[in-house]
Motif scaffolding. Structure first.
Motif, short mmCIF file in Angstrom:
data_model
loop_
_atom_site.label_atom_id
_atom_site.label_comp_id
_atom_site.label_asym_id
_atom_site.label_seq_id
_atom_site.Cartn_x
_atom_site.Cartn_y
_atom_site.Cartn_z
N ARG A 100 -81.03 -48.27 -66.99
CA ARG A 100 -81.19 -46.96 -67.61
C ARG A 100 -81.26 -47.03 -69.12
N THR A 101 -80.46 -47.89 -69.73
CA THR A 101 -80.35 -47.88 -71.19
C THR A 101 -81.07 -49.02 -71.87
N HIS A 102 -81.34 -50.12 -71.14
CA HIS A 102 -81.99 -51.28 -71.76
C HIS A 102 -83.11 -51.79 -70.86
N PRO A 103 -84.11 -50.96 -70.59
CA PRO A 103 -85.21 -51.45 -69.75
C PRO A 103 -85.89 -52.64 -70.42
N VAL A 104 -85.97 -53.74 -69.68
CA VAL A 104 -86.54 -54.96 -70.23
C VAL A 104 -87.97 -55.11 -69.74
N THR A 105 -88.91 -55.10 -70.67
CA THR A 105 -90.32 -55.25 -70.32
C THR A 105 -90.85 -56.63 -70.70
N GLY A 106 -90.05 -57.42 -71.35
CA GLY A 106 -90.44 -58.77 -71.74
C GLY A 106 -89.20 -59.60 -71.96
N PRO A 107 -89.35 -60.79 -72.53
CA PRO A 107 -88.18 -61.63 -72.76
C PRO A 107 -87.23 -60.99 -73.77
N PRO A 108 -85.92 -61.22 -73.60
CA PRO A 108 -85.34 -62.04 -72.56
C PRO A 108 -85.23 -61.32 -71.21
N ALA A 109 -85.40 -62.08 -70.14
CA ALA A 109 -85.16 -61.53 -68.81
C ALA A 109 -83.65 -61.36 -68.60
N VAL A 110 -83.28 -60.44 -67.73
CA VAL A 110 -81.87 -60.17 -67.45
C VAL A 110 -81.61 -60.43 -65.97
N ASP A 111 -80.57 -61.20 -65.68
CA ASP A 111 -80.17 -61.35 -64.29
C ASP A 111 -78.65 -61.27 -64.17
N TRP A 112 -78.20 -61.10 -62.93
CA TRP A 112 -76.79 -60.87 -62.66
C TRP A 112 -76.35 -61.82 -61.55
N VAL A 113 -75.17 -62.40 -61.71
CA VAL A 113 -74.66 -63.36 -60.74
C VAL A 113 -73.21 -62.99 -60.42
N ARG A 114 -72.93 -62.88 -59.12
CA ARG A 114 -71.54 -62.68 -58.71
C ARG A 114 -70.89 -64.04 -58.50
N ALA A 115 -69.89 -64.34 -59.30
CA ALA A 115 -69.23 -65.64 -59.20
C ALA A 115 -67.88 -65.57 -59.91
N ASP A 116 -66.97 -66.42 -59.49
CA ASP A 116 -65.66 -66.57 -60.12
C ASP A 116 -65.83 -67.44 -61.37
N ALA A 117 -65.29 -67.00 -62.48
CA ALA A 117 -65.39 -67.78 -63.72
C ALA A 117 -64.74 -69.15 -63.58
N MET A 118 -63.81 -69.31 -62.64
CA MET A 118 -63.16 -70.60 -62.42
C MET A 118 -64.00 -71.53 -61.56
N ALA A 119 -65.13 -71.03 -61.07
CA ALA A 119 -66.01 -71.86 -60.23
C ALA A 119 -67.47 -71.49 -60.52
N LEU A 120 -67.84 -71.52 -61.79
CA LEU A 120 -69.19 -71.13 -62.18
C LEU A 120 -70.22 -72.06 -61.54
N PRO A 121 -71.32 -71.50 -61.02
CA PRO A 121 -72.30 -72.31 -60.29
C PRO A 121 -73.40 -72.89 -61.17
N PHE A 122 -73.22 -72.87 -62.49
CA PHE A 122 -74.28 -73.30 -63.41
C PHE A 122 -74.01 -74.71 -63.91
N ARG A 123 -75.10 -75.42 -64.23
CA ARG A 123 -74.97 -76.75 -64.81
C ARG A 123 -75.99 -76.89 -65.94
N GLU A 124 -75.48 -76.92 -67.17
CA GLU A 124 -76.28 -77.10 -68.37
C GLU A 124 -77.48 -76.15 -68.39
N GLY A 125 -77.19 -74.87 -68.11
CA GLY A 125 -78.27 -73.90 -68.07
C GLY A 125 -78.31 -72.94 -69.25
N TYR A 126 -77.33 -73.01 -70.17
CA TYR A 126 -77.22 -72.00 -71.22
C TYR A 126 -76.94 -72.65 -72.58
N ASP A 127 -77.43 -71.97 -73.61
CA ASP A 127 -77.17 -72.39 -74.98
C ASP A 127 -75.98 -71.65 -75.59
N LEU A 128 -75.68 -70.48 -75.05
CA LEU A 128 -74.65 -69.61 -75.62
C LEU A 128 -73.92 -68.90 -74.49
N ALA A 129 -72.59 -68.89 -74.56
CA ALA A 129 -71.76 -68.11 -73.64
C ALA A 129 -70.81 -67.26 -74.47
#
Length: 245
Positions: A100-129
């Motif tokens: 509603r408030t931040h419609p994204v029509t180009g980069p950056p893309a936005v996605d959502w992941v349900r996960a426990d912070a103590m068991a994050l499913p990512f591996r070297e995928g981000y530059d900034l947290a």
């Protein structure tokens, strides 16, 4: 302050007597009408402090809740931002608010992941947290594992950043309010299961710094000058910037 659109005292009591996940699922529809949502000045100050450290390609908002932290990541990241939380209710609100408030029509893309912070499913995928206001949900003994999972999620040289307020003085009402809240939560958790982990005074900078260093980060504090300085000249707030070695 709470508004008329926020949760009632009964709803807050029900949340506090639930598990952390269930409590936030219950609170999610009204969360943004509570004082628990990260205020806009904090988001703007962190964005300003992080901008000189970029550019960043991919950003992760850890424990995103209803997605307030994406306001920090969207202007800084060129390719993708991800909000991660273990509460399905909070993520659903985050998706709705973002659409509603931040419609994204180009980069950056936005996605959502349900996960426990103590068991994050990512591996070297981000530059900034980044993370805002969520670390009170982790006990001191959780920090090494949490920082290890965040480190695993970052690319070499990636940054974990979160704001810290200056330590409260025991002569202030805020110190007594935070201490009283923590004492009440310890009593609640001693008497009822499952526990609801939320404390205000369990993440002192000295202890956090040591755990970050042991987890493989180099850290420094960047003053958030928007919040001014204390009488002794030290900043009222700072951004802790931890870079993966």
């Amino acid at each position: 302050m709470f508004t008329s659109q926020g949760p009632t005292l009964r709803e807050l009591a029900t949340q506090a007597l639930s598990s952390v996940e269930q409590g936030y699922d219950l609170l999610a529809p009204k969360f943004d009408a509570t004082p628990f949502r990260t205020p806009e000045p904090w988001l703007h100050a962190v964005t300003k402090a992080l901008r000189p450290l970029g550019p960043f390609d991919d950003g992760l908002d850890l424990c995103t809740g209803t997605g307030a932290g994406l306001r920090t990541l969207l202007p800084l990241c060129r390719r993708r931002v991800t909000g991660v939380d273990f509460s399905a209710g909070m993520l659903e609100v985050a998706r709705t608010v973002a659409a509603r408030t931040h419609p994204v029509t180009g980069p950056p893309a936005v996605d959502w992941v349900r996960a426990d912070a103590m068991a994050l499913p990512f591996r070297e995928g981000y530059d900034l947290a980044v993370s805002f206001g969520a670390f009170g949900h982790f006990l001191p003994d959780d920090r090494p594992r949490l920082f290890a999972r965040v480190r695993q999620s970052l690319r070499p040289g990636g940054v974990l950043a979160f704001p810290l307020a200056a330590p409260l003085s025991a002569s202030t009402s805020a110190w007594w309010a935070a201490s009283g809240f923590d004492a009440a939560m310890r009593l609640r958790n001693a008497l009822r299961r499952p526990p609801f982990v939320m404390y205000y005074r369990t993440w002192p900078y000295s202890a956090v710094r040591g755990d970050l260093l042991r987890a493989g980060f180099a850290e420094r504090l960047v003053p958030l000058d928007d919040f001014g300085h204390r009488p002794d000249g030290t900043p009222r707030a700072a951004l802790l910037v931890a870079r993966k070695l």
